[in-house]
Scaffold this motif. Structure first.
Motif, PDB file in Angstrom:
ATOM      1  N   GLU A  99     -12.073  16.011 -12.356  1.00  0.00           N
ATOM      2  CA  GLU A  99     -10.830  16.556 -12.953  1.00  0.00           C
ATOM      3  C   GLU A  99     -10.285  17.604 -12.012  1.00  0.00           C
ATOM      4  OE1 GLU A  99     -10.450  16.924 -17.182  1.00  0.00           O
ATOM      5  OE2 GLU A  99     -12.506  17.428 -17.105  1.00  0.00           O
ATOM      6  N   ARG A 100      -8.963  17.378 -11.948  1.00  0.00           N
ATOM      7  CA  ARG A 100      -8.317  18.247 -10.948  1.00  0.00           C
ATOM      8  C   ARG A 100      -7.859  19.631 -11.365  1.00  0.00           C
ATOM      9  NH1 ARG A 100      -7.311  16.112  -6.357  1.00  0.00           N
ATOM     10  NH2 ARG A 100      -5.731  17.277  -5.785  1.00  0.00           N
ATOM     11  N   GLY A 101      -7.596  20.514 -10.643  1.00  0.00           N
ATOM     12  CA  GLY A 101      -6.876  21.824 -10.869  1.00  0.00           C
ATOM     13  C   GLY A 101      -7.534  22.194 -12.130  1.00  0.00           C
ATOM     14  N   GLY A 102      -6.485  23.073 -12.921  1.00  0.00           N
ATOM     15  CA  GLY A 102      -6.644  23.942 -14.133  1.00  0.00           C
ATOM     16  C   GLY A 102      -7.275  22.989 -15.199  1.00  0.00           C
ATOM     17  N   TYR A 103      -7.308  21.422 -15.174  1.00  0.00           N
ATOM     18  CA  TYR A 103      -7.819  20.788 -16.174  1.00  0.00           C
ATOM     19  C   TYR A 103      -9.184  20.796 -16.364  1.00  0.00           C
ATOM     20  CZ  TYR A 103      -3.095  19.145 -16.909  1.00  0.00           C
ATOM     21  OH  TYR A 103      -1.673  19.240 -17.197  1.00  0.00           O
ATOM     22  N   ALA A 104      -9.894  21.166 -15.151  1.00  0.00           N
ATOM     23  CA  ALA A 104     -11.359  20.808 -15.253  1.00  0.00           C
ATOM     24  C   ALA A 104     -12.028  22.234 -15.733  1.00  0.00           C
ATOM     25  CB  ALA A 104     -11.959  20.859 -13.724  1.00  0.00           C
ATOM     26  N   ASP A 105     -13.154  21.778 -16.419  1.00  0.00           N
ATOM     27  CA  ASP A 105     -13.997  23.122 -17.084  1.00  0.00           C
ATOM     28  C   ASP A 105     -15.281  23.105 -16.214  1.00  0.00           C
ATOM     29  OD1 ASP A 105     -12.425  23.462 -19.256  1.00  0.00           O
ATOM     30  OD2 ASP A 105     -13.338  21.638 -20.391  1.00  0.00           O
ATOM     31  N   ALA A 106     -15.410  24.382 -15.984  1.00  0.00           N
ATOM     32  CA  ALA A 106     -16.629  24.799 -15.185  1.00  0.00           C
ATOM     33  C   ALA A 106     -17.839  24.576 -15.901  1.00  0.00           C
ATOM     34  CB  ALA A 106     -16.560  26.137 -14.599  1.00  0.00           C
ATOM     35  N   GLU A 107     -18.668  23.858 -15.166  1.00  0.00           N
ATOM     36  CA  GLU A 107     -20.161  23.737 -15.689  1.00  0.00           C
ATOM     37  C   GLU A 107     -20.761  25.086 -15.579  1.00  0.00           C
ATOM     38  OE1 GLU A 107     -23.104  21.119 -13.419  1.00  0.00           O
ATOM     39  OE2 GLU A 107     -22.210  19.697 -14.783  1.00  0.00           O
ATOM     40  N   ARG A 108     -20.889  25.805 -14.466  1.00  0.00           N
ATOM     41  CA  ARG A 108     -21.361  27.052 -14.357  1.00  0.00           C
ATOM     42  C   ARG A 108     -20.306  27.952 -13.898  1.00  0.00           C
ATOM     43  NH1 ARG A 108     -26.711  28.841 -12.818  1.00  0.00           N
ATOM     44  NH2 ARG A 108     -26.454  30.581 -11.427  1.00  0.00           N
ATOM     45  N   MET A 109     -20.413  29.255 -14.259  1.00  0.00           N
ATOM     46  CA  MET A 109     -19.672  30.414 -13.799  1.00  0.00           C
ATOM     47  C   MET A 109     -20.392  31.665 -13.548  1.00  0.00           C
ATOM     48  SD  MET A 109     -16.127  32.017 -15.714  1.00  0.00           S
ATOM     49  CE  MET A 109     -16.966  32.821 -17.048  1.00  0.00           C
ATOM     50  N   GLU A 110     -20.245  32.340 -12.511  1.00  0.00           N
ATOM     51  CA  GLU A 110     -20.613  33.637 -12.420  1.00  0.00           C
ATOM     52  C   GLU A 110     -19.829  34.657 -12.229  1.00  0.00           C
ATOM     53  OE1 GLU A 110     -23.933  33.781  -9.389  1.00  0.00           O
ATOM     54  OE2 GLU A 110     -24.467  31.613  -9.771  1.00  0.00           O
ATOM     55  N   VAL A 111     -19.808  35.600 -12.900  1.00  0.00           N
ATOM     56  CA  VAL A 111     -18.824  36.936 -12.667  1.00  0.00           C
ATOM     57  C   VAL A 111     -19.773  37.978 -12.190  1.00  0.00           C
ATOM     58  CG1 VAL A 111     -17.044  38.257 -13.947  1.00  0.00           C
ATOM     59  CG2 VAL A 111     -17.439  35.839 -14.568  1.00  0.00           C
ATOM     60  N   TYR A 112     -19.352  38.763 -11.290  1.00  0.00           N
ATOM     61  CA  TYR A 112     -19.778  39.930 -10.842  1.00  0.00           C
ATOM     62  C   TYR A 112     -18.657  41.100 -11.047  1.00  0.00           C
ATOM     63  CZ  TYR A 112     -23.855  37.252  -9.671  1.00  0.00           C
ATOM     64  OH  TYR A 112     -24.867  36.261  -9.742  1.00  0.00           O
ATOM     65  N   GLU A 113     -18.996  42.074 -11.572  1.00  0.00           N
ATOM     66  CA  GLU A 113     -17.920  43.146 -11.617  1.00  0.00           C
ATOM     67  C   GLU A 113     -18.641  44.446 -10.998  1.00  0.00           C
ATOM     68  OE1 GLU A 113     -17.244  43.627 -15.977  1.00  0.00           O
ATOM     69  OE2 GLU A 113     -15.720  42.041 -15.858  1.00  0.00           O
ATOM     70  N   PHE A 114     -17.798  45.088 -10.179  1.00  0.00           N
ATOM     71  CA  PHE A 114     -18.322  46.322  -9.188  1.00  0.00           C
ATOM     72  C   PHE A 114     -17.650  47.534  -9.581  1.00  0.00           C
ATOM     73  CE2 PHE A 114     -18.464  42.331  -6.855  1.00  0.00           C
ATOM     74  CZ  PHE A 114     -19.660  42.014  -6.491  1.00  0.00           C
ATOM     75  N   THR A 115     -18.322  48.540  -9.768  1.00  0.00           N
ATOM     76  CA  THR A 115     -17.663  49.832  -9.711  1.00  0.00           C
ATOM     77  C   THR A 115     -17.916  50.586  -8.620  1.00  0.00           C
ATOM     78  OG1 THR A 115     -19.762  51.003 -10.476  1.00  0.00           O
ATOM     79  CG2 THR A 115     -18.097  49.992 -12.152  1.00  0.00           C
ATOM     80  N   THR A 116     -16.872  51.655  -8.343  1.00  0.00           N
ATOM     81  CA  THR A 116     -17.093  52.356  -6.862  1.00  0.00           C
ATOM     82  C   THR A 116     -18.374  53.278  -6.806  1.00  0.00           C
ATOM     83  OG1 THR A 116     -15.630  54.267  -7.972  1.00  0.00           O
ATOM     84  CG2 THR A 116     -14.501  52.297  -6.724  1.00  0.00           C
ATOM     85  N   ASP A 117     -18.967  53.208  -8.001  1.00  0.00           N
ATOM     86  CA  ASP A 117     -20.165  54.346  -7.943  1.00  0.00           C
ATOM     87  C   ASP A 117     -21.189  53.473  -7.767  1.00  0.00           C
ATOM     88  OD1 ASP A 117     -19.750  53.577 -10.350  1.00  0.00           O
ATOM     89  OD2 ASP A 117     -20.586  55.450 -11.277  1.00  0.00           O
ATOM     90  N   GLY A 118     -21.225  52.297  -7.439  1.00  0.00           N
ATOM     91  CA  GLY A 118     -22.656  51.437  -7.029  1.00  0.00           C
ATOM     92  C   GLY A 118     -23.164  50.561  -8.361  1.00  0.00           C
ATOM     93  N   ILE A 119     -22.440  50.268  -9.387  1.00  0.00           N
ATOM     94  CA  ILE A 119     -22.890  49.704 -10.606  1.00  0.00           C
ATOM     95  C   ILE A 119     -22.232  48.012 -10.586  1.00  0.00           C
ATOM     96  CG2 ILE A 119     -23.074  49.426 -12.941  1.00  0.00           C
ATOM     97  CD1 ILE A 119     -22.715  52.512 -13.075  1.00  0.00           C
ATOM     98  N   ILE A 120     -23.300  47.119 -10.408  1.00  0.00           N
ATOM     99  CA  ILE A 120     -22.818  45.733 -10.540  1.00  0.00           C
ATOM    100  C   ILE A 120     -23.410  45.486 -11.971  1.00  0.00           C
ATOM    101  CG2 ILE A 120     -23.241  43.363  -9.721  1.00  0.00           C
ATOM    102  CD1 ILE A 120     -23.491  44.910  -7.049  1.00  0.00           C
ATOM    103  N   ARG A 121     -22.351  44.446 -12.601  1.00  0.00           N
ATOM    104  CA  ARG A 121     -22.714  43.950 -13.853  1.00  0.00           C
ATOM    105  C   ARG A 121     -22.413  42.455 -13.623  1.00  0.00           C
ATOM    106  NH1 ARG A 121     -19.762  48.542 -15.164  1.00  0.00           N
ATOM    107  NH2 ARG A 121     -21.107  49.811 -16.688  1.00  0.00           N
TER     108      ARG A 121
END
Length: 162
Positions: A99-121
């Motif tokens: 599937e093309r573009g925004g019509y495709a659903d991801a099978e796997r997604m990884e999200v990493y959020e960073f803070t300036t004080d060194g925390i990663i979620r």
């Protein structure tokens, strides 16, 4: 890279919305208004990435696209004390989907959020199942980037950030 500009990118249609001349995009950059810079390796070839800039809200995002026009990696930056800080990195995998573009659903997604004080979620989602992790004391000095001048996005568009 060949750069073209628009107000924003439509992921469903893989097309620029409200195309801008380089002069119009630069005026938006200078005034802090939203614009998107779209990079293609050669003229008339599929875009490889796009840079969204909106300095009035202190936001920038670099979205790498796969051969089918789908978002594969998204780096989101926020403006802190005059510099950009990479606050989130999101990757998408689509498996065998064609599937093309925004019509495709991801099978796997990884999200990493960073803070300036060194925390990663971290959040990993595979077929609707989620797992989360938090780490403390991480060196995030590499998450800082200078705010680019118009058209000089090399520091922001570095894919490898390890």
């Amino acid at each position: 890279m060949i750069w073209s500009y628009c107000e924003w990118w439509n992921s469903l249609t893989d097309t620029p919305m409200r195309p801008l001349t380089p002069e119009q995009a630069q005026a938006r950059h200078d005034s802090g208004q939203l614009y998107t810079a779209v990079a293609s390796p050669r003229g008339n070839s599929a875009p490889e990435l796009r840079v969204e800039m909106r300095m009035e809200t202190g936001y920038s995002s670099v979205i790498f696209m796969d051969a089918l026009g789908r978002d594969s990696l998204d780096y989101t930056f926020t403006l802190i004390n005059g510099s950009f800080f990479l606050e989130a990195a999101t990757s998408y995998e689509y498996g065998d989907s064609q599937e093309r573009g925004g019509y495709a659903d991801a099978e796997r997604m990884e999200v990493y959020e960073f803070t300036t004080d060194g925390i990663i979620r971290g959040l990993v989602e595979v077929d609707g199942e989620e797992s989360k992790e938090t780490r403390h004391g991480v060196d995030v000095t590499g998450n800082w980037e200078p705010v680019p001048h118009f058209g000089a996005y090399d520091a922001l568009i570095r894919r490898d950030r390890t």
